[in-house]
Design a protein around this motif. Structure first.
Motif, PDB file in Angstrom:
ATOM      1  N   ASN A  51     -13.974  -0.476 -28.581  1.00 40.22           N
ATOM      2  CA  ASN A  51     -13.588   0.677 -29.409  1.00 40.22           C
ATOM      3  C   ASN A  51     -12.104   1.022 -29.307  1.00 40.22           C
ATOM      4  OD1 ASN A  51     -16.316   0.995 -30.147  1.00 40.22           O
ATOM      5  ND2 ASN A  51     -16.712   2.283 -28.335  1.00 40.22           N
ATOM      6  N   ALA A  52     -11.273   0.046 -28.932  1.00 43.25           N
ATOM      7  CA  ALA A  52      -9.824   0.301 -28.859  1.00 43.25           C
ATOM      8  C   ALA A  52      -9.148  -0.135 -30.165  1.00 43.25           C
ATOM      9  CB  ALA A  52      -9.227  -0.467 -27.676  1.00 43.25           C
ATOM     10  N   TYR A  53      -8.035   0.511 -30.495  1.00 42.76           N
ATOM     11  CA  TYR A  53      -7.270   0.101 -31.679  1.00 42.76           C
ATOM     12  C   TYR A  53      -6.583  -1.222 -31.396  1.00 42.76           C
ATOM     13  CZ  TYR A  53      -8.011   4.892 -33.252  1.00 42.76           C
ATOM     14  OH  TYR A  53      -8.585   6.076 -33.627  1.00 42.76           O
ATOM     15  N   SER A  54      -6.276  -1.975 -32.480  1.00 39.56           N
ATOM     16  CA  SER A  54      -5.655  -3.295 -32.315  1.00 39.56           C
ATOM     17  C   SER A  54      -4.308  -3.197 -31.605  1.00 39.56           C
ATOM     18  CB  SER A  54      -5.507  -3.993 -33.668  1.00 39.56           C
ATOM     19  OG  SER A  54      -4.740  -3.193 -34.546  1.00 39.56           O
ATOM     20  N   GLU A  55      -3.617  -2.022 -31.761  1.00 43.29           N
ATOM     21  CA  GLU A  55      -2.324  -1.852 -31.074  1.00 43.29           C
ATOM     22  C   GLU A  55      -2.505  -1.831 -29.548  1.00 43.29           C
ATOM     23  OE1 GLU A  55      -3.339   0.570 -33.391  1.00 43.29           O
ATOM     24  OE2 GLU A  55      -2.404  -0.525 -35.046  1.00 43.29           O
ATOM     25  N   GLN A  56      -3.735  -1.484 -29.099  1.00 47.15           N
ATOM     26  CA  GLN A  56      -4.003  -1.408 -27.647  1.00 47.15           C
ATOM     27  C   GLN A  56      -4.498  -2.730 -27.072  1.00 47.15           C
ATOM     28  OE1 GLN A  56      -6.691   2.021 -28.396  1.00 47.15           O
ATOM     29  NE2 GLN A  56      -5.554   3.076 -26.768  1.00 47.15           N
ATOM     30  N   TRP A  57      -4.683  -3.709 -27.951  1.00 47.22           N
ATOM     31  CA  TRP A  57      -5.159  -5.012 -27.469  1.00 47.22           C
ATOM     32  C   TRP A  57      -4.054  -5.732 -26.703  1.00 47.22           C
ATOM     33  CZ3 TRP A  57      -7.972  -7.353 -32.397  1.00 47.22           C
ATOM     34  CH2 TRP A  57      -9.065  -6.509 -32.734  1.00 47.22           C
ATOM     35  N   ASP A  58      -4.436  -6.435 -25.654  1.00 51.78           N
ATOM     36  CA  ASP A  58      -3.460  -7.213 -24.858  1.00 51.78           C
ATOM     37  C   ASP A  58      -3.447  -8.648 -25.379  1.00 51.78           C
ATOM     38  OD1 ASP A  58      -1.805  -8.303 -22.983  1.00 51.78           O
ATOM     39  OD2 ASP A  58      -3.186  -8.113 -21.285  1.00 51.78           O
ATOM     40  N   ALA A  59      -2.815  -8.834 -26.507  1.00 48.75           N
ATOM     41  CA  ALA A  59      -2.811 -10.160 -27.148  1.00 48.75           C
ATOM     42  C   ALA A  59      -2.068 -11.190 -26.303  1.00 48.75           C
ATOM     43  CB  ALA A  59      -2.176 -10.054 -28.535  1.00 48.75           C
ATOM     44  N   ALA A  60      -0.935 -10.767 -25.702  1.00 46.29           N
ATOM     45  CA  ALA A  60      -0.136 -11.711 -24.895  1.00 46.29           C
ATOM     46  C   ALA A  60      -0.941 -12.161 -23.666  1.00 46.29           C
ATOM     47  CB  ALA A  60       1.168 -11.047 -24.468  1.00 46.29           C
ATOM     48  N   GLY A  61      -1.642 -11.224 -23.051  1.00 46.12           N
ATOM     49  CA  GLY A  61      -2.452 -11.553 -21.873  1.00 46.12           C
ATOM     50  C   GLY A  61      -3.582 -12.490 -22.237  1.00 46.12           C
ATOM     51  N   LEU A  62      -4.228 -12.241 -23.379  1.00 48.39           N
ATOM     52  CA  LEU A  62      -5.320 -13.110 -23.823  1.00 48.39           C
ATOM     53  C   LEU A  62      -4.794 -14.507 -24.134  1.00 48.39           C
ATOM     54  CD1 LEU A  62      -8.280 -13.447 -24.592  1.00 48.39           C
ATOM     55  CD2 LEU A  62      -7.752 -12.552 -26.872  1.00 48.39           C
ATOM     56  N   HIS A  63      -3.607 -14.563 -24.736  1.00 51.88           N
ATOM     57  CA  HIS A  63      -2.969 -15.853 -25.053  1.00 51.88           C
ATOM     58  C   HIS A  63      -2.772 -16.688 -23.782  1.00 51.88           C
ATOM     59  CE1 HIS A  63       0.851 -18.218 -26.172  1.00 51.88           C
ATOM     60  NE2 HIS A  63      -0.185 -18.829 -26.728  1.00 51.88           N
ATOM     61  N   GLN A  64      -2.239 -16.047 -22.718  1.00 47.72           N
ATOM     62  CA  GLN A  64      -2.001 -16.749 -21.453  1.00 47.72           C
ATOM     63  C   GLN A  64      -3.325 -17.170 -20.786  1.00 47.72           C
ATOM     64  OE1 GLN A  64       0.804 -17.898 -20.086  1.00 47.72           O
ATOM     65  NE2 GLN A  64       1.746 -17.202 -22.011  1.00 47.72           N
ATOM     66  N   ALA A  65      -4.333 -16.285 -20.862  1.00 47.38           N
ATOM     67  CA  ALA A  65      -5.631 -16.590 -20.248  1.00 47.38           C
ATOM     68  C   ALA A  65      -6.305 -17.767 -20.945  1.00 47.38           C
ATOM     69  CB  ALA A  65      -6.527 -15.355 -20.303  1.00 47.38           C
ATOM     70  N   VAL A  66      -6.174 -17.832 -22.284  1.00 52.69           N
ATOM     71  CA  VAL A  66      -6.775 -18.943 -23.040  1.00 52.69           C
ATOM     72  C   VAL A  66      -6.082 -20.264 -22.684  1.00 52.69           C
ATOM     73  CG1 VAL A  66      -7.040 -19.900 -25.356  1.00 52.69           C
ATOM     74  CG2 VAL A  66      -7.661 -17.516 -24.919  1.00 52.69           C
ATOM     75  N   ILE A  67      -4.774 -20.215 -22.446  1.00 52.01           N
ATOM     76  CA  ILE A  67      -4.055 -21.422 -22.005  1.00 52.01           C
ATOM     77  C   ILE A  67      -4.558 -21.831 -20.614  1.00 52.01           C
ATOM     78  CG2 ILE A  67      -1.811 -22.317 -21.249  1.00 52.01           C
ATOM     79  CD1 ILE A  67      -0.502 -20.619 -23.452  1.00 52.01           C
ATOM     80  N   GLN A  68      -4.706 -20.828 -19.721  1.00 50.11           N
ATOM     81  CA  GLN A  68      -5.098 -21.109 -18.328  1.00 50.11           C
ATOM     82  C   GLN A  68      -6.498 -21.678 -18.229  1.00 50.11           C
ATOM     83  OE1 GLN A  68      -4.792 -17.687 -15.753  1.00 50.11           O
ATOM     84  NE2 GLN A  68      -5.820 -18.720 -14.038  1.00 50.11           N
ATOM     85  N   TYR A  69      -7.471 -21.053 -18.923  1.00 44.07           N
ATOM     86  CA  TYR A  69      -8.878 -21.438 -18.736  1.00 44.07           C
ATOM     87  C   TYR A  69      -9.407 -22.420 -19.783  1.00 44.07           C
ATOM     88  CZ  TYR A  69      -8.976 -17.719 -15.284  1.00 44.07           C
ATOM     89  OH  TYR A  69      -8.717 -16.932 -14.186  1.00 44.07           O
ATOM     90  N   LEU A  70      -8.756 -22.471 -20.959  1.00 42.80           N
ATOM     91  CA  LEU A  70      -9.272 -23.341 -22.022  1.00 42.80           C
ATOM     92  C   LEU A  70      -8.289 -24.441 -22.435  1.00 42.80           C
ATOM     93  CD1 LEU A  70     -10.858 -20.550 -24.277  1.00 42.80           C
ATOM     94  CD2 LEU A  70     -12.046 -22.060 -22.700  1.00 42.80           C
ATOM     95  N   ASN A  71      -7.079 -24.382 -21.861  1.00 43.43           N
ATOM     96  CA  ASN A  71      -6.068 -25.390 -22.182  1.00 43.43           C
ATOM     97  C   ASN A  71      -5.773 -25.420 -23.686  1.00 43.43           C
ATOM     98  OD1 ASN A  71      -4.251 -27.402 -21.431  1.00 43.43           O
ATOM     99  ND2 ASN A  71      -5.726 -29.058 -21.843  1.00 43.43           N
ATOM    100  N   LEU A  72      -5.803 -24.241 -24.322  1.00 43.03           N
ATOM    101  CA  LEU A  72      -5.540 -24.133 -25.768  1.00 43.03           C
ATOM    102  C   LEU A  72      -4.375 -23.171 -25.988  1.00 43.03           C
ATOM    103  CD1 LEU A  72      -9.200 -23.713 -27.110  1.00 43.03           C
ATOM    104  CD2 LEU A  72      -7.811 -25.783 -27.184  1.00 43.03           C
ATOM    105  N   ASP A  73      -3.387 -23.627 -26.767  1.00 38.25           N
ATOM    106  CA  ASP A  73      -2.257 -22.759 -27.116  1.00 38.25           C
ATOM    107  C   ASP A  73      -2.495 -22.236 -28.531  1.00 38.25           C
ATOM    108  OD1 ASP A  73       0.079 -21.425 -27.291  1.00 38.25           O
ATOM    109  OD2 ASP A  73       1.407 -23.154 -27.006  1.00 38.25           O
ATOM    110  N   LEU A  74      -3.117 -21.065 -28.649  1.00 38.25           N
ATOM    111  CA  LEU A  74      -3.524 -20.526 -29.953  1.00 38.25           C
ATOM    112  C   LEU A  74      -2.633 -19.347 -30.364  1.00 38.25           C
ATOM    113  CD1 LEU A  74      -7.405 -20.508 -29.347  1.00 38.25           C
ATOM    114  CD2 LEU A  74      -6.045 -22.278 -30.457  1.00 38.25           C
ATOM    115  N   PRO A  75      -2.391 -19.179 -31.665  1.00 40.02           N
ATOM    116  CA  PRO A  75      -1.513 -18.079 -32.152  1.00 40.02           C
ATOM    117  C   PRO A  75      -2.238 -16.725 -32.139  1.00 40.02           C
ATOM    118  CG  PRO A  75      -2.351 -19.324 -34.018  1.00 40.02           C
ATOM    119  CD  PRO A  75      -2.879 -20.005 -32.800  1.00 40.02           C
TER     120      PRO A  75
END
Length: 907
Positions: free
Chosen positions: A691-715
């Motif tokens: 229930n958080a607004y998109s401005e409150q999403w941690d997109a940069a953190g999710l980007h780094q986590a996806v690289i770390q755990y899934l080996n995917l560099d996604l936009p």
């Protein structure tokens, strides 16, 4: 005044009497079949085994087959060994079959008793395990009693120290398998470190009969069985700390022998802190700051080594090694080590080479191991004193089986002297008198040190012809015990529990024949020599009986009544005459620690003169109370250990069960896909709050986590900026990309290779995290006791936090497996790669109270598939011949690459 219970027992008999009486009709039915079976030929008798098996296949219950099967086994024993089980032995066999404990006196033939229920239960084809206390007995009994099973058409195997996995697997596949408790427990743990189902050696836990059940399930139950791997060398630290301990005085520590603890006083702690600070080993201000946990561990162990452990009593020094002495049997235990750095502290104390410490990889208590059996039974000469514990923990009922002949031994009241010197004078005097009348004497002591002190006294007093049986001479123990019944023989022994060889009056004919005739070929000459030996022993037996039979003379009371009873029970076998007496002094450990301090003064006031003894049944009762206190304390220790281990056992069963499913599963792709999806869900939930607004999403953190755990560099940052994007959309896009990469990899690898890779990664990651989890639980266990000061139940705290740690481990497993599988690449054909290898391991059997390690034998514990093979013995075309290959070694296949970049690429 006679109690109502006493009157009822006189009229109706005790519950034990009723249990024994209820088995009499079956005994008579077995006896009624004897003439019919004697008329059969060997082949006809053997054919009954196949018929019984067919009956079981057709749905017959084992209880329905008990009478004919016991009758068949008895006839088989008569023909194969020339031994016909007595009626009371049939009763003992029935107790064992029903899953209970048969308490049978020494010399009543427990080894033969076991063959009856073993034969009956082996007919199911599921395997029966007969558990002994040492390799010698396992080997002896498998060969000796194995003649009965083989005669009746069953297969027999034995598990002893130093066998390969192939030999173990073959032994477990037999109908009957003899093994020690340590080997069984260790094989169970090793099996759950294997990477392929076919590598496992055990095939299940159907039925076990435990010989010397009190020794294995009571004495050794305080000691969990542990597999560990080596840690880095810290020998310099042990030597440094040892030097500091030598600078402390008696005022710097307090020792409690009763509780087996040694702690520093306030002044001692301060002195240690100054010494450590000057040497640069102390971090922060106080020794007990969190950064100094390892130092505290070292100094506590060093204090224990110097103040609680005595050379030649608890251990001996031999060949630049500290060798532990078993407190129950008085045997040396070469290769076995105290745990958690205590052995290293003793090595530093005695200035021998310090061996490296180990880290726990897997563990199980004997309680939880033996409770895995669908049916468990046991036999011993002394179990009734621990009947409550057997009932509470194992659900085993103790039945005292009557002796074949009435017991003629006279058990005299204890003689108590004021000083140890007076006691020993009386003992030497008593030995001289019994020796003069030709009575064989067994002198029981509680330690090697005391047995050798007594031996030295006897030599000074002119005794020449006597034997000393203790840890220094255990190689000869069977022959020493076998001949201890000769007229006038004097045998000094540290402890007679579990020796497995009867003391027969006149001597043991079989042992003498084996020693004197050796490999003499069969023929008239050998027969004549054998007859001469039998005749000589018959004459010697008559002399020994006329002198009063075996005299058991004990120099001290043991902490446990059961051990005293074991010693006493060596005399008076099969109706022979006998005598037993305990000689004590107020300076004995048990009297000093648990007896009354006022007793010495009281005896002096009563006018007890030097050399005089006090003899009274009340003394026996007072001692029995002291022993009961010790037994109750030890029971509480074992019960407490089990409560904590039950928490780990629930988790152990989940992990070990999961491993077997993983090894048996043809394809893990669905499991791996579920893990991957769980990781994606967790990452999205973590970085995109509900229930958080998109401005409150941690997109940069999710980007780094996806690289770390899934080996995917996604936009992901760009996706977040899209109009009307929802949390589920982000999750679906990540899932779609991850699945596409995984499917592409599976296509490139092929289904067989992918299945192999997935299984290897999941199993190795699970093992790695389980080991870390065990270390975390150990740390939690060591500190959780302090929660009691805050009015919180330590056990409940351990359960709660242990469960949280386990949940965290499963979460880490999903992340680690996903991260590895999203990065793995094919280097060579996986079909050529050897199976993943478990680390080098060591077995340990640690006592919670003393820290004693009863199974630290490297040679036993090194895994078969982790062996080191010389390069010239490796076949480049056959990875099975390579053994253990270092990660940075050249690959044995000859490719020129390092092993980790070639055949070891998936590890």
């Amino acid at each position: 005044m006679v109690s109502f219970g006493g009157i009822a027992r006189k009229i109706f008999g005790s519950s034990n009497d009723r249990r024994v009486k209820s088995k009499r009709p079956r005994v008579e039915a077995i006896n009624a079949m004897e003439n019919e079976l004697r008329a059969l030929s060997d082949d006809e008798l053997r054919a009954r085994t196949a018929q019984f098996r067919q009956d079981i296949a057709n749905g017959a219950d084992l209880n329905d087959l008990l009478i004919p099967a016991f009758a068949t086994a008895r006839e088989g024993a008569r023909r194969a060994l020339g031994m016909r089980p007595f009626d009371v032995q049939l009763i003992g066999g029935m107790v064992l079959h029903s899953g209970g404990i048969a308490e049978m006196r020494t010399g009543e033939g427990k080894t033969l008793v076991a063959t009856l229920p073993v034969y009956l239960n082996a007919l199911t084809g599921k395997g029966v395990h007969v558990v002994t206390v040492n390799d010698y007995l396992a080997k002896r009994d498998s060969e000796w009693m194995g003649r009965i099973y083989k005669f009746l058409g069953l297969t027999v195997g034995v598990i002893v120290h130093g066998m390969s996995d192939e030999e173990r697997r073959a032994a477990y596949a037999c109908d009957v398998t003899y093994a020690t408790n340590n080997e069984l427990g260790f094989d169970y743990l090793r099996d759950n470190m294997k990477y392929e189902r076919a590598q496992m050696v055990q095939r299940g836990h159907n039925y076990a009969i435990v010989d010397e059940v009190d020794s294995i399930l009571i004495d050794e139950a305080r000691t969990p069985l542990i597999i560990s791997g080596p840690l880095e060398d810290r020998s310099e630290m042990y030597n440094t700390i040892d030097a500091f301990i030598l600078q402390l005085g008696p005022e710097d520590y307090e020792v409690d022998e009763k509780q087996k603890t040694a702690i520093f006083t306030e002044g001692g702690t301060e002195k240690l802190e100054n010494l450590l600070r000057e040497a640069g080993h102390l971090k922060g201000e106080s020794l007990y700051d969190v950064e100094n946990v390892a130092i505290v561990h070292h100094v506590n162990n060093a204090l224990k080594a110097h103040r609680l452990f005595q050379r030649d009593k608890d251990y001996i020094v031999r060949n630049d090694e500290i060798v532990i002495i078993d407190e129950f049997t008085g045997r040396m235990m070469p290769g076995r080590r105290y745990s958690e750095g205590l052995h290293q502290s003793l090595e530093a104390k005695e200035h021998v080479t310090i061996q490296p410490e180990n880290q726990t990889l897997a563990s199980v208590t004997f309680q939880n191991y033996f409770r895995m059996y669908e049916k468990l039974a046991g036999m011993t000469g002394t179990a009734s004193t621990e009947a409550e514990e057997f009932g509470n923990i194992y659900g085993l009922e103790v039945t005292e089986v009557p002796t074949n002949k009435p017991v003629a031994r006279i058990d005299e009241d204890d003689e108590v002297y004021r000083t140890e010197e007076e006691k020993y004078q009386a003992i030497v005097r008593e030995i001289r008198e019994s020796h003069a009348r030709g009575q064989p004497t067994l002198v029981g002591t509680t330690s090697i040190e005391k047995s050798e002190q007594l031996a030295a006294r006897l030599r000074q007093d002119g005794f020449k012809d006597f034997e000393v049986l203790n840890a220094r001479h255990h190689e000869r123990e069977a022959s020493i015990v076998a001949q201890a019944g000769k007229p006038g023989a004097i045998t000094i022994a540290t402890n007679m529990a579990g020796r497995g060889t009867d003391i027969q009056l006149g001597g043991n004919a079989e042992m003498r024949i084996a020693e004197e005739l050796g490999d003499m070929p069969e023929g008239p000459e050998r027969e004549a020599r054998e007859k001469a030996i039998h005749d000589d022993i018959a004459g010697l037996k008559e002399k020994a009986q006329a002198a009063g039979g075996l005299y058991v003379l004990a120099t001290e009371r043991h902490e446990s009544r059961r051990i005293d009873n074991q010693l006493r029970g060596r005399s008076g076998r099969q109706g022979d005459p006998g005598r037993s007496k305990f000689f004590l002094s107020l300076q004995d450990d048990l009297m000093r620690i648990f007896g009354s301090d006022r007793m010495d003064g009281m005896l002096q006031k009563l006018g007890l003169k030097e050399g005089e003894a006090i003899i009274h049944p009340w003394i026996n009762k007072a001692l029995e109370k002291a022993q009961k206190k010790v037994e109750a304390r030890n029971f509480d220790i074992r019960k407490n250990l089990l409560k904590y281990d039950d928490v780990m056992n629930d988790q152990r069963k989940v992990v070990f069960g999961q491993r077997i499913e993983l090894m048996e599963g043809e394809n893990l792709s669905e499991t791996v896909a579920e893990m991957r999806q769980d990781v994606i869900d967790d990452l999205v939930t973590q970085h995109i709050p509900e229930n958080a607004y998109s401005e409150q999403w941690d997109a940069a953190g999710l980007h780094q986590a996806v690289i770390q755990y899934l080996n995917l560099d996604l936009p992901i940052e760009d996706w977040v900026k899209e109009e009307g994007i929802a949390e589920d959309d982000i999750r679906d896009r990540i899932t779609e990309q991850a699945n596409a990469v995984a499917e592409d990899r599976a296509r490139r690898f092929g289904p067989e290779v992918m299945a192999y890779v997935e299984r290897s990664v999941v199993l190795q990651t699970l093992d790695h995290l389980w080991r870390e989890h065990l270390v975390n639980l150990e740390h939690l266990r060591s500190v959780v006791g302090f929660r009691g000061y805050g009015q919180r139940d330590p056990l409940n705290e351990y359960k709660g936090e242990g469960f949280e740690l386990f949940q965290a481990m499963l979460g880490n497993l999903r992340q680690a497996v996903t991260a590895q599988l999203m990065r793995v690449e094919l280097v060579r054909e996986a079909a050529e790669a050897p199976p993943p290898q478990a680390p080098d391991t060591f077995g340990h059997h640690i006592d919670e109270t003393t820290g004693e390690d009863a199974f630290g034998n490297t040679a036993t514990a090194v895994l078969d598939d982790a062996r080191t093979v010389a390069p010239e013995d490796r076949n480049p075309q056959d990875p099975q011949t390579w053994g253990k290959v270092g990660r940075n070694e050249p690959c044995p296949c000859g490719s020129g690459k390092k092993f980790k970049h070639c055949h070891g690429a998936f590890v």
